[in-house]
Design a protein around this motif. Structure first.
Motif, PDB file in Angstrom:
ATOM      1  N   TYR A  93       0.830  -1.206   0.000  1.00 39.56           N
ATOM      2  CA  TYR A  93       0.000   0.000   0.000  1.00 39.56           C
ATOM      3  C   TYR A  93       0.862   1.253   0.000  1.00 39.56           C
ATOM      4  O   TYR A  93       2.002   1.250   0.427  1.00 39.56           O
ATOM      5  N   HIS A  94       0.278   2.327  -0.449  1.00 37.76           N
ATOM      6  CA  HIS A  94       0.989   3.599  -0.494  1.00 37.76           C
ATOM      7  C   HIS A  94       1.288   4.108   0.911  1.00 37.76           C
ATOM      8  O   HIS A  94       0.656   3.704   1.888  1.00 37.76           O
ATOM      9  N   LEU A  95       2.215   5.016   0.997  1.00 36.78           N
ATOM     10  CA  LEU A  95       2.630   5.575   2.277  1.00 36.78           C
ATOM     11  C   LEU A  95       1.455   6.171   3.049  1.00 36.78           C
ATOM     12  O   LEU A  95       1.328   5.976   4.255  1.00 36.78           O
ATOM     13  N   LEU A  96       0.577   6.906   2.361  1.00 36.94           N
ATOM     14  CA  LEU A  96      -0.560   7.506   3.057  1.00 36.94           C
ATOM     15  C   LEU A  96      -1.453   6.439   3.670  1.00 36.94           C
ATOM     16  O   LEU A  96      -1.903   6.582   4.815  1.00 36.94           O
TER      17      LEU A  96
ATOM     18  N   CYS B  34       0.097   5.252   6.799  1.00 38.85           N
ATOM     19  CA  CYS B  34      -0.061   6.223   7.897  1.00 38.85           C
ATOM     20  C   CYS B  34      -1.495   6.231   8.414  1.00 38.85           C
ATOM     21  O   CYS B  34      -1.712   6.301   9.626  1.00 38.85           O
ATOM     22  N   ILE B  35      -2.465   6.159   7.519  1.00 39.72           N
ATOM     23  CA  ILE B  35      -3.871   6.125   7.937  1.00 39.72           C
ATOM     24  C   ILE B  35      -4.116   4.915   8.826  1.00 39.72           C
ATOM     25  O   ILE B  35      -4.811   5.003   9.842  1.00 39.72           O
ATOM     26  N   ALA B  36      -3.537   3.784   8.471  1.00 36.14           N
ATOM     27  CA  ALA B  36      -3.715   2.557   9.264  1.00 36.14           C
ATOM     28  C   ALA B  36      -3.166   2.701  10.675  1.00 36.14           C
ATOM     29  O   ALA B  36      -3.617   2.011  11.590  1.00 36.14           O
ATOM     30  N   LYS B  37      -2.214   3.587  10.871  1.00 36.61           N
ATOM     31  CA  LYS B  37      -1.598   3.770  12.194  1.00 36.61           C
ATOM     32  C   LYS B  37      -2.399   4.715  13.088  1.00 36.61           C
ATOM     33  O   LYS B  37      -2.112   4.825  14.273  1.00 36.61           O
ATOM     34  N   LEU B  38      -3.362   5.415  12.523  1.00 32.07           N
ATOM     35  CA  LEU B  38      -4.180   6.325  13.337  1.00 32.07           C
ATOM     36  C   LEU B  38      -5.000   5.534  14.343  1.00 32.07           C
ATOM     37  O   LEU B  38      -5.399   4.398  14.074  1.00 32.07           O
ATOM     38  N   PRO B  39      -5.302   6.123  15.499  1.00 33.12           N
ATOM     39  CA  PRO B  39      -6.232   5.479  16.434  1.00 33.12           C
ATOM     40  C   PRO B  39      -7.572   5.213  15.736  1.00 33.12           C
ATOM     41  O   PRO B  39      -7.972   5.962  14.838  1.00 33.12           O
ATOM     42  N   GLN B  40      -8.241   4.164  16.140  1.00 38.14           N
ATOM     43  CA  GLN B  40      -9.429   3.694  15.423  1.00 38.14           C
ATOM     44  C   GLN B  40     -10.466   4.787  15.154  1.00 38.14           C
ATOM     45  O   GLN B  40     -10.866   4.990  14.011  1.00 38.14           O
ATOM     46  N   ARG B  41     -10.943   5.476  16.159  1.00 41.41           N
ATOM     47  CA  ARG B  41     -12.004   6.470  15.965  1.00 41.41           C
ATOM     48  C   ARG B  41     -11.518   7.588  15.052  1.00 41.41           C
ATOM     49  O   ARG B  41     -12.224   8.047  14.163  1.00 41.41           O
ATOM     50  N   THR B  42     -10.280   8.024  15.257  1.00 44.73           N
ATOM     51  CA  THR B  42      -9.701   9.088  14.438  1.00 44.73           C
ATOM     52  C   THR B  42      -9.606   8.632  12.984  1.00 44.73           C
ATOM     53  O   THR B  42      -9.933   9.374  12.061  1.00 44.73           O
ATOM     54  N   ARG B  43      -9.176   7.392  12.779  1.00 46.13           N
ATOM     55  CA  ARG B  43      -9.049   6.830  11.432  1.00 46.13           C
ATOM     56  C   ARG B  43     -10.412   6.771  10.742  1.00 46.13           C
ATOM     57  O   ARG B  43     -10.558   7.149   9.590  1.00 46.13           O
ATOM     58  N   ILE B  44     -11.419   6.297  11.453  1.00 52.32           N
ATOM     59  CA  ILE B  44     -12.753   6.164  10.857  1.00 52.32           C
ATOM     60  C   ILE B  44     -13.279   7.526  10.428  1.00 52.32           C
ATOM     61  O   ILE B  44     -13.775   7.686   9.309  1.00 52.32           O
ATOM     62  N   VAL B  45     -13.167   8.515  11.303  1.00 58.08           N
ATOM     63  CA  VAL B  45     -13.651   9.862  10.966  1.00 58.08           C
ATOM     64  C   VAL B  45     -12.882  10.412   9.766  1.00 58.08           C
ATOM     65  O   VAL B  45     -13.471  10.953   8.832  1.00 58.08           O
TER      66      VAL B  45
END
Length: 184
Positions: A126-129, A132-143
């Protein structure tokens, strides 16, 4: 013997989504399979971005298509099939994430659950972005995924997640800040 079976499937590949839905609602599994083939990658992408974990995204994708099969007769053609499918998948994925979190809350102390929010996933394809998105906390990532990638408004996100609009905006801002740090 393979010839007769491949002919109808080839014919189905030429139909548009609405025609396939109409045929699939009669119970035609080949028509549904054609819908699956057309839309599997998009559904998986939504599930992956929301979950941040390939194995969980696989399970969520499967659940989305099971739900699609069960709800197919409810598609009335008022919108594009892809729009309807997208909404169905986002809701299913969010419900799956909530159910998973609820399950872990019963068995793990709260401090262990916090570590579940940041998956340690190898994402070499997967691309770098996306990494990075995958590393966000769950709620933050979903939003972030719903707002920045899928185009939902904060009031829609708040309704989907049962949070305040201000919380959605704050989570989105937090996601942008964290992503900027990760990408710097």
């Amino acid at each position: 013997m393979n010839q007769p079976n491949s002919q109808p499937i080839n014919h189905l590949a030429q139909l548009d989504d609405n025609q396939l839905v109409a045929i699939a609602t009669t119970g035609c599994q080949q028509a549904f399979e054609q819908l699956y083939r057309r839309h599997h990658q998009r559904v998986y992408a939504i599930c992956f971005r929301l979950s941040g974990q390939p194995s969980l995204a696989d399970d969520m994708t499967q659940a989305c298509f099971i739900r699609l099969w069960n709800k197919l007769a409810q598609f009335n053609g008022d919108s594009q099939f892809t729009t309807w499918l997208h909404r169905l998948c986002v809701r299913q994925a969010i419900n799956d994430l909530k159910a998973q979190q609820s399950l872990w809350r019963r068995f793990l102390p709260a401090e262990d659950i916090a570590h579940q929010d940041v998956p340690s996933v190898e994402l070499t394809d997967y691309h770098l972005l996306d990494k990075c998105i995958a590393k966000l906390p769950q709620r933050t990532r979903i939003v972030f995924v719903l707002c920045a990638i899928e185009g939902y408004q904060h009031n829609e996100i708040a309704a989907l997640l049962n949070i305040a609009v201000g919380t959605s905006k704050a989570q989105y801002h937090n996601a942008k800040h964290l992503l900027q740090e990760m990408l710097a």
